[in-house]
Motif scaffolding. Structure first.
Motif, mmCIF file in Angstrom:
data_model
loop_
_atom_site.group_PDB
_atom_site.id
_atom_site.type_symbol
_atom_site.label_atom_id
_atom_site.label_comp_id
_atom_site.label_asym_id
_atom_site.label_seq_id
_atom_site.Cartn_x
_atom_site.Cartn_y
_atom_site.Cartn_z
ATOM 1 N N LEU A 218 85.370 42.740 -7.667
ATOM 2 C CA LEU A 218 86.145 43.803 -7.028
ATOM 3 C C LEU A 218 85.483 44.219 -5.720
ATOM 4 O O LEU A 218 86.152 44.430 -4.710
ATOM 5 C CB LEU A 218 86.274 45.010 -7.965
ATOM 6 C CG LEU A 218 87.109 46.160 -7.435
ATOM 7 C CD1 LEU A 218 88.570 45.786 -7.401
ATOM 8 C CD2 LEU A 218 86.922 47.405 -8.286
ATOM 9 N N PHE A 220 83.665 42.368 -3.770
ATOM 10 C CA PHE A 220 83.979 41.321 -2.794
ATOM 11 C C PHE A 220 85.367 41.528 -2.212
ATOM 12 O O PHE A 220 85.571 41.502 -1.009
ATOM 13 C CB PHE A 220 83.963 39.941 -3.470
ATOM 14 C CG PHE A 220 82.662 39.223 -3.346
ATOM 15 C CD1 PHE A 220 81.801 39.485 -2.285
ATOM 16 C CD2 PHE A 220 82.297 38.274 -4.284
ATOM 17 C CE1 PHE A 220 80.601 38.811 -2.175
ATOM 18 C CE2 PHE A 220 81.091 37.601 -4.180
ATOM 19 C CZ PHE A 220 80.245 37.867 -3.127
ATOM 20 N N ALA A 221 86.331 41.731 -3.132
ATOM 21 C CA ALA A 221 87.722 41.847 -2.705
ATOM 22 C C ALA A 221 87.900 43.068 -1.810
ATOM 23 O O ALA A 221 88.632 43.023 -0.821
ATOM 24 C CB ALA A 221 88.647 41.939 -3.909
ATOM 25 N N MET A 222 87.193 44.162 -2.148
ATOM 26 C CA MET A 222 87.319 45.377 -1.335
ATOM 27 C C MET A 222 86.697 45.169 0.043
ATOM 28 O O MET A 222 87.228 45.635 1.044
ATOM 29 C CB MET A 222 86.651 46.555 -2.042
ATOM 30 C CG MET A 222 87.480 47.076 -3.197
ATOM 31 S SD MET A 222 86.604 48.276 -4.191
ATOM 32 C CE MET A 222 86.600 49.690 -3.104
ATOM 33 N N GLU A 223 85.581 44.443 0.066
ATOM 34 C CA GLU A 223 84.940 44.160 1.347
ATOM 35 C C GLU A 223 85.847 43.312 2.223
ATOM 36 O O GLU A 223 85.952 43.523 3.424
ATOM 37 C CB GLU A 223 83.628 43.408 1.098
ATOM 38 C CG GLU A 223 82.414 44.222 1.431
ATOM 39 C CD GLU A 223 81.173 43.379 1.395
ATOM 40 O OE1 GLU A 223 80.844 42.753 2.409
ATOM 41 O OE2 GLU A 223 80.549 43.310 0.320
ATOM 42 N N CYS A 224 86.527 42.351 1.589
ATOM 43 C CA CYS A 224 87.463 41.495 2.308
ATOM 44 C C CYS A 224 88.567 42.303 2.945
ATOM 45 O O CYS A 224 89.152 41.899 3.934
ATOM 46 C CB CYS A 224 88.133 40.526 1.356
ATOM 47 S SG CYS A 224 87.197 39.083 1.113
ATOM 48 N N ASN B 59 85.038 34.315 5.534
ATOM 49 C CA ASN B 59 85.366 35.738 5.589
ATOM 50 C C ASN B 59 84.133 36.596 5.823
ATOM 51 O O ASN B 59 84.164 37.796 5.658
ATOM 52 C CB ASN B 59 86.039 36.119 4.272
ATOM 53 C CG ASN B 59 86.840 37.375 4.401
ATOM 54 O OD1 ASN B 59 86.526 38.355 3.782
ATOM 55 N ND2 ASN B 59 87.853 37.350 5.229
ATOM 56 N N PHE B 93 91.588 36.206 -4.137
ATOM 57 C CA PHE B 93 90.712 35.582 -5.132
ATOM 58 C C PHE B 93 91.468 35.146 -6.377
ATOM 59 O O PHE B 93 92.665 35.424 -6.537
ATOM 60 C CB PHE B 93 89.584 36.528 -5.507
ATOM 61 C CG PHE B 93 88.634 36.776 -4.379
ATOM 62 C CD1 PHE B 93 87.600 35.890 -4.122
ATOM 63 C CD2 PHE B 93 88.781 37.883 -3.559
ATOM 64 C CE1 PHE B 93 86.733 36.116 -3.068
ATOM 65 C CE2 PHE B 93 87.919 38.115 -2.505
ATOM 66 C CZ PHE B 93 86.891 37.226 -2.266
ATOM 67 N N ASN B 98 91.021 41.686 -10.722
ATOM 68 C CA ASN B 98 89.790 42.185 -10.115
ATOM 69 C C ASN B 98 89.887 42.390 -8.620
ATOM 70 O O ASN B 98 88.877 42.536 -7.955
ATOM 71 C CB ASN B 98 88.636 41.233 -10.424
ATOM 72 C CG ASN B 98 88.335 41.201 -11.899
ATOM 73 O OD1 ASN B 98 88.886 41.986 -12.648
ATOM 74 N ND2 ASN B 98 87.486 40.292 -12.305
#
Lengths: 270, 288
Positions: A218, A220-224, B59, B93, B98
């Motif tokens: 999560l 990672f995804a938020m940073e993205c 990224n 992802f 998540n």
């Protein structure tokens, strides 16, 4: 039983209550909760109880859902009321099943039950009619003066949103793990409390491990998506204070006045 | 490097940190890849071939051990450019659960633009547009956990689209989905590429998905072993098999039949092509 947790659940809608400014809704809720505690007799309590029911009707949330939320605390209501029956010895004594109870006891018991039900009713109405994001945003704005004390209010609000978001996901996961462990022969239903508590260990360990992995992904995804906890965040939904909030404020204040008057002119039960 | 290049890997190597004293082998070995604007590229590889590492490198989530990754000429090592890079290349992802942050679909899609500090009105527009283009507009008030896997993944894609990135990198977006969900996500991705001109980099191990791309890159133990159009790539079954992959079902069937004397043309990739060729073959070439 875990599935009955309706905490933080939100039922989208466009009723009067849904459209209130979340900041005001938070304040109103706290206000009404205080009012419930101010009630001293059945008239004032009845008034606030009717008010909660009215709010429920206006919000168009089905009563079945609200009752389901109350299910979790039936026991609490029952015990609190039962204790009142046996401890309160005022009023006319009545003999039931060979035991002695008093009318005073029965009245307080009913009073307590109605009070708890109203409390839960009002506070769950808040989460049912406000999306968690709006709720945390509202809380964030209300608490924003604390930023001056270097308390990271926005980060805390984000943490709260994520926690609320993952409650259903984690509940689902608990069921999956429980079934997986049962399939491997784990016995979760039998034995004494200690045995059953021990049986929970193989459920919670995988749950924790998975939660950490989730948190990592999560993050990672938020940073993205360019989250970095900075202040330059904007919001899609602006909070508008409108006529609805003023109407609601008047209603809440009127009820406060009515409760004070009713308390003053009629005898107190508690 | 010309102006059309969006993502450029120059001699990139990467190694994951090891928990023990002995370092792990390189996950990527001197990779050189150029991805042009508007391309639909599939990156294929078996588990551990280094294909997911490419997503994270593009990224600025991880930095190359040696070599350089350029996004529209921006070096990912430069921390000041992090925001610009992430506004150019978005990553979706594998696990949709998540990567969804908010409790309501439209609020989750708004998360990216909110982080960028965009005006509320503009966010509203972007969110609606993004949800429409992945076909999830009717679900905008739903709670993510009540959606199917394919729907959740489309919400995640919309979340990146709302940031208006020029390129979307999808790291095995369909690995956890059922066939219906995979179909939904594939359709959404093809639409983004064809109709909106967004560059799509699809990292996958499903051959049938790769067939639909303009270009296929095959990875094996950290190296690029094949790079070309699907037809070029799948005409080399030996290398594909050596990379631990299998040909698309239709191609495999056609090859087997050809080995056993059925006269089928080379280069069959999709079920449709197979049916066409097979009909032609059975009718003895008389029917068109």
């Amino acid at each position: 039983m875990i599935k009955d947790i309706t905490l933080g659940q939100y039922f989208p809608g466009d009723s009067f209550i849904h459209k209130l400014d979340p900041r005001f809704k938070l304040i109103f809720t706290v206000f009404v909760l205080v009012e419930i505690f101010l009630c001293k007799n059945f008239l004032s309590l009845g008034l606030i109880f009717l008010f909660s029911i009215a709010c429920g009707l206006i919000s168009k949330i089905s009563f079945k859902v609200i009752m389901k939320g109350l299910k979790m605390i039936y026991l609490l209501i029952f015990f609190t009321s039962a204790l009142q029956i046996f401890y309160n010895k005022t009023g006319t004594p009545i003999e039931i099943f060979g035991g002695k109870i008093t009318t005073g006891g029965i009245f307080t018991a009913i009073f307590m039950a109605v009070r708890i039900i109203s409390l839960i009713f009002v506070s769950s109405l808040l989460t049912y009619t406000t999306s968690p994001t709006a709720l945390t945003d509202g809380l964030e704005r209300l608490l924003s003066p604390l930023k001056k004390l270097h308390i990271p209010v926005d980060t805390l609000a984000m943490m709260m949103t994520i926690a609320l978001r993952f409650i259903p996901t984690l509940i689902e996961e608990i069921y999956k793990i429980m079934n997986a462990q049962k399939a491997r022969g784990a016995d979760l239903e039998n034995g004494n409390i200690i045995k059953r508590a021990k049986a929970l260990v193989p459920i919670f360990i995988p749950l924790f491990v998975n939660s950490f992995r989730r948190a990592y992904e999560l993050a990672f995804a938020m940073e993205c998506r360019c989250y970095n906890g900075s202040n330059r965040r904007t919001r899609m939904k602006k909070m508008h204070t409108g006529w609805r909030d003023i109407v609601a404020l008047c209603v809440v204040l009127l009820i406060l006045a009515a409760i004070i008057l009713l308390n003053h002119f009629f005898g107190a039960v508690i | 490097m010309n102006d059309n290049t969006l993502i450029s890997f120059r001699d990139v190597s990467y190694r994951y940190e090891s928990d023990t004293d002995t370092p792990l082998p390189l996950a990527l070995k001197n990779i050189n890849i150029d991805i042009k604007k508007g391309e639909f590229v599939a990156i294929l590889g078996h588990n551990g071939s280094g294909k997911s590492t490419i997503a994270k490198l593009s990224n600025a989530i991880i930095m190359p051990e040696s070599g350089k990754v350029y996004i529209k000429g921006m070096d990912t090592v430069d921390e000041k450019l992090e925001y610009d890079i992430r506004q150019t290349v978005g990553v979706v992802f594998q696990n949709p659960d998540n990567q969804i942050v908010a409790t309501i679909v439209e609020e989750d899609v708004a998360f990216g633009p909110e982080n960028l500090g965009i005006e509320p009105k503009e966010i509203r527009k972007r969110v609606d547009d993004a949800l429409k283009s992945v076909g999830m507009y009717d679900y905008r008030f739903h709670q993510p956990h009540k959606l199917s896997g394919g729907q959740k993944q489309r919400v995640a894609i919309a979340g990146i689209m709302a940031m208006q990135t020029e390129c979307i990198v999808l790291d095995e977006p369909t690995a956890m989905l059922d066939p219906k969900g995979r179909e939904e996500v594939m359709t959404a991705m093809q639409r983004l590429n064809k109709e909106l001109g967004i560059t799509v980099v699809l990292i996958t191990h499903y051959m049938d998905e790769a067939v639909k791309a303009d270009r296929v890159i095959v990875m094996d133990s950290g190296e690029v072993v094949l790079d070309g159009t699907p037809r070029e790539v799948f005409s080399q079954p030996d290398i594909i098999e050596h990379a631990g992959l299998e040909l698309p079902e239709s191609a495999k069937l056609a090859n087997e039949l050809r080995k056993n004397g059925v006269e089928l043309p080379e280069g069959i990739l999709t079920p449709e092509e197979f049916i066409e060729a097979f009909k032609f073959c059975v009718s003895g070439g008389n029917e068109k």
